[in-house]
Motif scaffolding. Structure first.
Motif, PDB file in Angstrom:
ATOM      1  N   ASN A  28       8.622   2.164   6.568  1.00  0.00           N
ATOM      2  CA  ASN A  28       7.753   1.609   5.512  1.00  0.00           C
ATOM      3  C   ASN A  28       8.600   1.159   4.317  1.00  0.00           C
ATOM      4  OD1 ASN A  28       5.402   2.431   7.094  1.00  0.00           O
ATOM      5  ND2 ASN A  28       5.940   4.513   6.470  1.00  0.00           N
ATOM      6  N   ILE A 141       2.598   7.355   6.831  1.00  0.00           N
ATOM      7  CA  ILE A 141       1.270   6.745   6.862  1.00  0.00           C
ATOM      8  C   ILE A 141       0.538   7.262   8.095  1.00  0.00           C
ATOM      9  CG2 ILE A 141      -0.020   4.584   6.918  1.00  0.00           C
ATOM     10  CD1 ILE A 141       2.333   3.220   5.541  1.00  0.00           C
ATOM     11  N   VAL A 177       0.144   9.343   2.986  1.00  0.00           N
ATOM     12  CA  VAL A 177      -1.033   8.526   2.666  1.00  0.00           C
ATOM     13  C   VAL A 177      -1.811   8.162   3.932  1.00  0.00           C
ATOM     14  CG1 VAL A 177      -0.095   7.612   0.510  1.00  0.00           C
ATOM     15  CG2 VAL A 177       0.426   6.451   2.660  1.00  0.00           C
ATOM     16  N   ASN A 179      -3.355   5.225   4.490  1.00  0.00           N
ATOM     17  CA  ASN A 179      -3.167   3.827   4.905  1.00  0.00           C
ATOM     18  C   ASN A 179      -2.104   3.174   4.015  1.00  0.00           C
ATOM     19  OD1 ASN A 179      -4.512   2.884   2.458  1.00  0.00           O
ATOM     20  ND2 ASN A 179      -6.382   3.665   3.428  1.00  0.00           N
ATOM     21  N   GLU A 180      -1.708   1.963   4.451  1.00  0.00           N
ATOM     22  CA  GLU A 180      -0.645   1.246   3.744  1.00  0.00           C
ATOM     23  C   GLU A 180      -1.008   0.966   2.287  1.00  0.00           C
ATOM     24  OE1 GLU A 180       1.312  -1.723   6.452  1.00  0.00           O
ATOM     25  OE2 GLU A 180       0.986  -2.957   4.661  1.00  0.00           O
ATOM     26  N   GLY A 183      -0.224   3.688  -0.007  1.00  0.00           N
ATOM     27  CA  GLY A 183       1.223   3.775  -0.227  1.00  0.00           C
ATOM     28  C   GLY A 183       1.683   2.727  -1.227  1.00  0.00           C
TER      29      GLY A 183
END
Ligand code: DLZ
Length: 221
Positions: A28, A141, A177, A179-180, A183
């Protein structure tokens, strides 16, 4: 309106004498890059010198505890080597004293004369002392499997263990987290990665925490 959450306004500390490592995962990476930049920005703002911030990366968050432990151990070995090198310098100047070539000389009237300059103490480049704090940064994630839970649990416990085993402050920069978007928001990248980006960058909190703990840790011994 002031928010109830968060550590409040950062305390001011003099970070100019600190060495700090950032160990980050590469999963990520858009979010990671912003968090690492935020942490560095906060530390530079508290006086930490750029050359005293060392950045190391590992593939994923699961690798963070071992990497933090080894980065700290390596800095201890290197600082010992540096101290030995400095010690050799003192030994050399001590021998110089015995041979009459001391740093300060006393003339026959007993007054102190400036002697030749002290021999240059060589530091192993950038390795003057062990790290005063280490920031571990990763972004987990949640997916469809249980991977997230296992890694989050293992990394959290692993980092705490390294911190307590070594006594070096390990700043917990692991975002967990759902979901993206969550984040991105926590890296100050809500709404995009350009000028339009909004949100609080948690990396800055971690940088400030590293300076505070690094300074306080020196006092705690
Ligand atoms: C395998 C994996 C998965 C599914 N998700 C993430 C993630 O969201 N964030 C992260 O930092 N790393 C992830 N990884 C990689 C693991 O942390 C680890 O690098 C591999 O399992 C190899 O040990």
């Amino acid at each position: 309106m002031a928010t109830l959450k968060g550590p409040g306004a950062p305390q001011k500390h003099d970070g100019s004498g600190l060495r700090v490592a950032i160990v980050h995962a590469r999963w990520n990476n858009t979010i990671i890059d912003a968090l690492v930049s935020g942490a560095k920005k906060a530390m530079l703002g508290q006086g930490v010198k750029e050359e005293n911030i060392v950045v190391e990366s590992v593939p994923g968050s699961y690798e963070l505890p071992l990497a933090v432990q080894r980065v700290y151990a390596a800095s201890q070995i290197q600082s010992t080597a540096s101290a030995v090198a400095g010690g050799m310098g003192s030994l050399a100047s001590g021998i110089g004293d015995l041979l009459g070539g001391s740093n300060s000389t006393t003339d026959l009237q007993g007054s102190l004369q400036p002697g030749p300059p002290e021999p240059e103490k060589k530091d192993v480049k950038g390795l003057r002392h062990t790290f005063d704090a280490i920031i571990a940064i990763g972004v987990l994630i949640k997916g469809e499997s249980m991977h997230f839970e296992y890694i989050a649990d293992a990394v959290s416990h692993g980092l705490m263990r390294v911190q307590l085993d070594t006594g070096v402050p390990v700043i917990f920069g692991l975002l967990t987290v759902l979901n993206e978007g969550q984040g991105l928001a926590r890296a100050g990248l809500e709404g995009g990665t350009g000028k339009e980006a909004k949100g609080h960058n948690h990396g800055e909190d971690w940088g400030n925490a590293a300076v505070e703990l690094g300074v306080k840790r020196k006092g705690w011994g």
